[in-house]
Motif scaffolding. Sequence first.
Motif, short mmCIF file in Angstrom:
data_model
loop_
_atom_site.label_atom_id
_atom_site.label_comp_id
_atom_site.label_asym_id
_atom_site.label_seq_id
_atom_site.Cartn_x
_atom_site.Cartn_y
_atom_site.Cartn_z
N PHE A 111 6.18 4.48 3.31
CA PHE A 111 6.03 3.14 2.76
C PHE A 111 4.56 2.69 2.73
O PHE A 111 4.12 2.03 1.78
CB PHE A 111 6.85 2.13 3.58
N ARG A 112 3.80 3.02 3.76
CA ARG A 112 2.42 2.54 3.83
C ARG A 112 1.62 2.86 2.57
O ARG A 112 1.01 1.98 1.96
CB ARG A 112 1.70 3.13 5.05
N ASP A 113 1.63 4.13 2.17
CA ASP A 113 0.83 4.55 1.02
C ASP A 113 1.35 3.95 -0.28
O ASP A 113 0.57 3.60 -1.17
CB ASP A 113 0.81 6.07 0.93
N ARG A 114 2.68 3.82 -0.41
CA ARG A 114 3.24 3.21 -1.62
C ARG A 114 2.84 1.73 -1.71
O ARG A 114 2.56 1.22 -2.79
CB ARG A 114 4.77 3.35 -1.62
N PHE A 115 2.84 1.06 -0.57
CA PHE A 115 2.46 -0.35 -0.56
C PHE A 115 0.98 -0.50 -0.94
O PHE A 115 0.61 -1.36 -1.75
CB PHE A 115 2.73 -0.95 0.81
N LEU A 116 0.13 0.32 -0.34
CA LEU A 116 -1.29 0.25 -0.65
C LEU A 116 -1.54 0.55 -2.13
O LEU A 116 -2.37 -0.11 -2.78
CB LEU A 116 -2.07 1.24 0.22
N SER A 117 -0.84 1.51 -2.69
CA SER A 117 -1.02 1.85 -4.10
C SER A 117 -0.58 0.71 -5.01
O SER A 117 -1.24 0.40 -6.01
CB SER A 117 -0.23 3.12 -4.45
#
Length: 550
Positions: free
Chosen positions: A535-541
């Motif tokens: 989730f972290r990377d998807r949210f940042l993207s």
Amino acid sequence: MAQARAGLMRRAWPVASLALAALVLYLLLVLPNHPDAVTSGAILFFPLELPLILALLIVLRQQAPSTQIVRIALVAILGAIGLLKMADYAMFVSFGRGFNPLLDLHLIEAGWRLLSDAVGAFSAALCILGGLLAIGTTVAATWWATGHWARIESRGRWRAGGIAATLGAAVLLVGDVGHAMQQWRLPISPPGEAFTARLGVERAISYQEAFQDLRSFDLASVGDPFRETAPLLDHIDERDVLFIFVESYGRASFDTPLYAPTHRETLRTLEARLAESGVAMRSAWLRAPMIGGQSWLSHATLANGVWITNQWRYAELLASDRWSLFHFAADAGFRTAAVMPAITLDWPEADRMGFETVLAADDLGYRGQPFNWVTMPDQYTLVALDRLLLKTPDPRPLFAQVALISSHAPWVPIPPLLGWDELGDGTIFDTWAQSGDPPDIVWRDRDRVREQYRKAVDYSLKVVGGYALRQFDRIPLMVVLGDHQTARFVSQSDSFDVPIHIIGPPKLIERTDAWGWQQGLIPAEESPVWRMDSFRDRFLSAFSSAEPVL
């Protein structure tokens, strides 16, 4: 006649005592390690370890030092595996997995605190004492049983036959263990099962694999495609961001008939009211790294984008220089904070997690009585969040983690939803803090425990929904999710999935359209299921104009 009867008893007693000694070993060998194995037929399978143990004891010479060494080894091994079975049983009930001493010893203290809060310190102490007495009795009974069979004298052809029987039983046991572990296939099915031996072998292998995993985990946490990326989180438009974890909120709220009607109806009602206020919503599923407890592992997994399944991995993460969502948010100009009403002791690792401000239980201003383990109701926690963080002169937007705990065991008592402007310092909740039956009464009945869980999660969902409705003039970007499923005996589910909802202004929620999430607050059965660490990377993207540096 009396003398004849006494003589018969004297002759029968050696046979009866040998049968009793064999029964002691039999019961220890068939002891289950999983609640699903506690069935009427569980005691009926024949343990292949038993003939090997009895034959080995018979061929040993009673007075030989080697006999005592073998007996000590047998008692130690059987006692250790018996203790492991009991620990496994408790772990499967609580966390849905077996016990691993490499990873789980730290849970003893947490388990004591939860048990004492649920049933009272005195009852908890009696449970611990009873367990220790059971262990001591088991060791003593095993020592007596092995000694009884070791007294049998075998000479000549009988001794040769005993040695052959020992070797044959050993071959059969090894063959069954290898067959069960799919190392080879036996041409015929053995007349029993070497469950205890297989459990010992499987656990030895799993401990070795766990140790290797811990040694290699630091390699998995190196490298971060977003560390050199900028700008990040610039598409949030200086909006406050709240990550709200709802304790023990899992897929059971949607799939289990005990809970789904209540929780789905609550979410449908909140969805309609939020939509009327112009708020957009999307929902899906995340796979949590565990079930039953250890919420901090989910918090760390979501924020850091690394799969944190145990305390050792958590410690390795803290020792690394990996950035969490909160580090990135601070770098982007947000105030970062953690609102943690369950934290009542020192929390030194908070300094490593990227929080500028930490509001633990003593920092939230609650002056009411605790609700057993729960230090304060969720409604008060969110009002304190507003007062202490959102309604401050700091011009920077807030990026905060909030852990709600009213839905944490033991789930009694549960307050009603009160007027949001009436809470004051929390003493208004004292009316309900000691109401109803205490946990030690409720937890005698599993149906009552499940009913209280249903009510507690429903209360937390209504609190979160009511809080969102209060922010209609400038609603934060809210990510609301469960931390993990509750224990299996409560959830009635084997799933590790938890629901996740993202709530906020339509312009921001549209940035998640590529995720394929369901509109509204009820995720569809076919909605995506992501591992929580993704989730972290998807949210940042989704909320950044820059692409990660791969």
